[in-house]
Design a protein around this motif. Structure first.
Motif, PDB file in Angstrom:
ATOM      1  N   ILE A 137       0.871  -1.175   0.000  1.00  0.00           N
ATOM      2  CA  ILE A 137       0.000   0.000   0.000  1.00  0.00           C
ATOM      3  C   ILE A 137       0.909   1.226   0.000  1.00  0.00           C
ATOM      4  CG2 ILE A 137      -0.193   0.123   2.514  1.00  0.00           C
ATOM      5  CD1 ILE A 137      -3.103   0.967   2.135  1.00  0.00           C
ATOM      6  N   THR A 138       0.574   2.201  -0.781  1.00  0.00           N
ATOM      7  CA  THR A 138       1.401   3.406  -0.860  1.00  0.00           C
ATOM      8  C   THR A 138       0.780   4.507  -0.002  1.00  0.00           C
ATOM      9  OG1 THR A 138       0.193   4.316  -2.747  1.00  0.00           O
ATOM     10  CG2 THR A 138       2.060   2.838  -3.239  1.00  0.00           C
ATOM     11  N   PRO A 139       1.577   5.511   0.346  1.00  0.00           N
ATOM     12  CA  PRO A 139       1.013   6.647   1.072  1.00  0.00           C
ATOM     13  C   PRO A 139      -0.157   7.294   0.320  1.00  0.00           C
ATOM     14  CG  PRO A 139       3.400   6.717   1.198  1.00  0.00           C
ATOM     15  CD  PRO A 139       3.039   5.615   0.231  1.00  0.00           C
TER      16      PRO A 139
ATOM     17  N   LEU B 159      -4.033   7.823   1.613  1.00  0.00           N
ATOM     18  CA  LEU B 159      -4.731   9.103   1.540  1.00  0.00           C
ATOM     19  C   LEU B 159      -6.059   8.952   0.803  1.00  0.00           C
ATOM     20  CD1 LEU B 159      -4.762  12.126   2.104  1.00  0.00           C
ATOM     21  CD2 LEU B 159      -3.481  12.455  -0.018  1.00  0.00           C
ATOM     22  N   ASN B 160      -6.058   8.198  -0.296  1.00  0.00           N
ATOM     23  CA  ASN B 160      -7.302   7.988  -1.039  1.00  0.00           C
ATOM     24  C   ASN B 160      -8.335   7.234  -0.208  1.00  0.00           C
ATOM     25  OD1 ASN B 160      -6.406   9.345  -3.311  1.00  0.00           O
ATOM     26  ND2 ASN B 160      -5.597   7.502  -4.269  1.00  0.00           N
ATOM     27  N   MET B 161      -7.888   6.254   0.589  1.00  0.00           N
ATOM     28  CA  MET B 161      -8.818   5.529   1.453  1.00  0.00           C
ATOM     29  C   MET B 161      -9.404   6.454   2.518  1.00  0.00           C
ATOM     30  SD  MET B 161      -7.342   1.680   1.981  1.00  0.00           S
ATOM     31  CE  MET B 161      -5.694   2.108   2.482  1.00  0.00           C
TER      32      MET B 161
ATOM     33  N   VAL C 241     -14.089   9.710   4.402  1.00  0.00           N
ATOM     34  CA  VAL C 241     -14.696  10.998   4.718  1.00  0.00           C
ATOM     35  C   VAL C 241     -15.894  11.263   3.812  1.00  0.00           C
ATOM     36  CG1 VAL C 241     -14.319  13.500   4.639  1.00  0.00           C
ATOM     37  CG2 VAL C 241     -12.593  12.028   5.654  1.00  0.00           C
ATOM     38  N   GLN C 242     -15.743  10.965   2.529  1.00  0.00           N
ATOM     39  CA  GLN C 242     -16.787  11.296   1.569  1.00  0.00           C
ATOM     40  C   GLN C 242     -17.957  10.315   1.592  1.00  0.00           C
ATOM     41  OE1 GLN C 242     -14.484  11.387  -2.010  1.00  0.00           O
ATOM     42  NE2 GLN C 242     -13.647  13.407  -1.600  1.00  0.00           N
ATOM     43  N   GLU C 243     -17.687   9.045   1.858  1.00  0.00           N
ATOM     44  CA  GLU C 243     -18.732   8.028   1.718  1.00  0.00           C
ATOM     45  C   GLU C 243     -19.096   7.330   3.019  1.00  0.00           C
ATOM     46  OE1 GLU C 243     -17.529   5.256  -1.278  1.00  0.00           O
ATOM     47  OE2 GLU C 243     -16.951   6.839  -2.667  1.00  0.00           O
TER      48      GLU C 243
ATOM     49  N   MET D 224      -8.980  -1.685   6.189  1.00  0.00           N
ATOM     50  CA  MET D 224      -8.015  -0.646   5.833  1.00  0.00           C
ATOM     51  C   MET D 224      -6.976  -0.492   6.945  1.00  0.00           C
ATOM     52  SD  MET D 224      -8.599   3.454   5.196  1.00  0.00           S
ATOM     53  CE  MET D 224      -9.084   3.787   6.878  1.00  0.00           C
ATOM     54  N   LEU D 225      -7.433  -0.419   8.198  1.00  0.00           N
ATOM     55  CA  LEU D 225      -6.507  -0.267   9.320  1.00  0.00           C
ATOM     56  C   LEU D 225      -5.594  -1.480   9.441  1.00  0.00           C
ATOM     57  CD1 LEU D 225      -8.867   1.273  12.027  1.00  0.00           C
ATOM     58  CD2 LEU D 225      -7.190   2.462  10.595  1.00  0.00           C
TER      59      LEU D 225
END
Length: 105
Positions: A55-57, A61-63, A68-70, A80-81
């Motif tokens: 996983i990249t930084p 950030l996208n996750m 936040v958005q969804e 994710m965590l």
């Protein structure tokens, strides 16, 4: 295994961690762990640019933006965590390995 440590934080950092805790419905400790892991991933990605992360930084950030958005489902947030923790552990092991190689030289 989790260990207990006492960490002294300035007010502004405490306020920010509380903000994140409320925003993402995570415990204060969980927010600190995640933030430390994200910082480690960023640092190791700069120290060892050839190391391949799962996983990249940017993906992290996208996750976070998606959450936040969804309003990401709790199960997806947990995945994710877990991925962030797993990739951080692998990156730390890689750094230990690289440092050990340096000492042998």
């Amino acid at each position: 295994m989790l260990k207990r440590y006492q960490v002294l934080l300035p007010d502004w950092l405490e306020d920010y961690i509380k903000f994140l805790s409320d925003k993402y419905d995570l415990s204060f400790s969980e927010v600190i762990r995640v933030e430390i892991c994200i910082a480690i991933i960023n640092t190791i990605s700069m120290l060892y640019p050839n190391y391949k992360f799962g996983i990249t930084p940017e993906e992290i950030l996208n996750m976070i933006k998606k959450d936040v958005q969804e309003n990401m489902e709790k199960e997806e947030e947990h995945r994710m965590l877990s991925k962030i923790y797993f990739e951080t552990r692998k990156a730390i092991e890689h750094r230990f390995y690289e440092e050990k190689k340096k000492k042998k030289k």
